[in-house]
Write an enzyme that holds these catalytic residues in place. Structure first.
Site: not given
Ligand code: SAH
Length: 349
Positions: A87, A100, A107, A111, A114, A331
């Protein structure tokens, strides 16, 4: 076969062997300055347009497009060669337009909060697949009379786990699409060797680190890679980046109810931010709901209170406007068409 935005200038030169040299410039300008499809490159003879269209196929096949926020957020779902899906999100603001981009299908960072991490890793994207996301979103913006000004590597995947492709895409976006390095932001979960290498590369792109916790106990649980690269080591790498590039760092912090949104968390976070010559900036986001994580985001009012506390502690903090939650484009919600249950919403204020 190469793809449209993977091909180098040299590839195009070879493809156009026998044609006058200015044709190469026309094709390159058509692809990168005008963001045109070959069929619309009217400076070229018709048969040549057809040749380019056929020999430089697109890498991304549009599956669906959804918009939200009165058309100001658009999420694209693409299918890649081999069938995996990714996406891209286009966000229009009054003063800028941001794309974005995804860097991997899935991935491997796992985490738990996410949606992309919950789904696991499928494959790396090529530079051409990353650049084409920018171009396709920019074409959409152009149709609405807007120009893309900022690119954030914050879609699916971990950019520094696909470093070479990410680097090549940054160069192409900078050199050929013409977006300045400060408007290009690479976000990482905190892959320390990758941050160090990024510090030695020529372009001073902006660096964002998905911190989410300011002590190793909490971060080990939220962001598993922290066990390999703990906070002290990560902060040292961030310091090196700042010294090399002179660019303020930013930390992403998704506020999770009762987990990382307490006054003590703000105090610990502020002290990490202030250890740098130029204090790090904090981007606060209330945790967006994802199917595999039952904990809730902090309420809006709590997010603002946390921001105020950071500001009182001398740290710049902004609350991110949540774009596209209703189309699972926000995000951490990108999961390429896998159902994302949005009923588990943030608690009301
Ligand atoms: N892998 C990279 C790029 C992804 S950025 C990174 O981790 O930075 C996506 C952002 O959204 C990251 O800061 C991630 O931690 C955040 N994110 C992931 N899941 C989320 C959620 N459920 N709510 C808000 N932010 C989230």
């Amino acid at each position: 076969m190469t793809t449209r935005y993977q091909a180098s200038r040299y590839d195009i030169e070879r493809m156009l062997e026998g044609q006058p040299r200015y044709r190469i410039d026309q094709v390159w300008r058509g692809l990168y300055d005008e963001l045109s499809d070959p069929a619309d490159m009217t400076a070229l003879p018709k048969d040549l347009r057809a040749v380019i269209d056929e020999r430089l196929p697109r890498a991304l096949e549009l599956v669906t497009e959804h918009s939200a926020d009165r058309g100001e957020t658009v999420k694209f779902l693409w299918q890649l060669d081999g069938g995996s899906r990714i996406e891209t999100v286009l966000m229009l603001y009054p003063d800028r337009a941001t794309v974005c981009v995804s860097t991997q299908a899935g991935c491997a960072m796992a985490c738990g909060f996410c949606a992309t991490g919950q789904a696991g890793f499928t494959r790396h994207l090529t530079p051409g697949e990353i650049v084409e996301q920018v171009v396709r979103a920019a074409q959409r913006a152009k149709a609405m009379g807007r120009r893309v000004s900022n690119i954030v590597y914050m879609g699916m995947g971990e950019p520094l786990a696909n470093e070479e492709a990410v680097w090549q895409s940054l160069e192409r976006i900078h050199d050929d699409i013409g977006i300045s390095a400060r408007q290009l932001t690479v976000s990482t979960v905190g892959i320390v060797p990758g941050i160090k290498r990024l510090a030695t590369r020529p372009l001073p792109v902006s660096l964002a680190v998905s911190l989410h916790a300011a002590n190793d106990d909490i971060r080990d649980a939220l962001v598993p890679i922290n066990r390999r690269y703990p906070i002290q080591v990560l902060m040292e790498a961030c310091g090196e980046y700042l010294e090399a590039k002179g660019r303020r760092l930013s930390f992403e912090w998704a506020l999770i109810d009762g987990v990382n949104d307490r006054p003590s968390d703000a105090i610990e976070l502020a002290s990490l931010c202030r250890r740098f010559r130029v204090p790090a900036h904090v981007n606060l986001i209330p945790l967006n709901p994802t199917p595999g994580y039952a904990v809730r985001g902090s309420s809006r009012s709590h997010v603002y209170a946390f921001a105020d506390q950071l500001i009182e502690l001398g740290v710049n903090a902004t609350v991110r406007r949540n774009r596209g939650t209703d189309i699972a484009a926000a995000c951490g919600q990108l999961a390429a068409g896998q159902p994302v249950k949005v009923s588990l919403s943030n608690p009301p204020d």
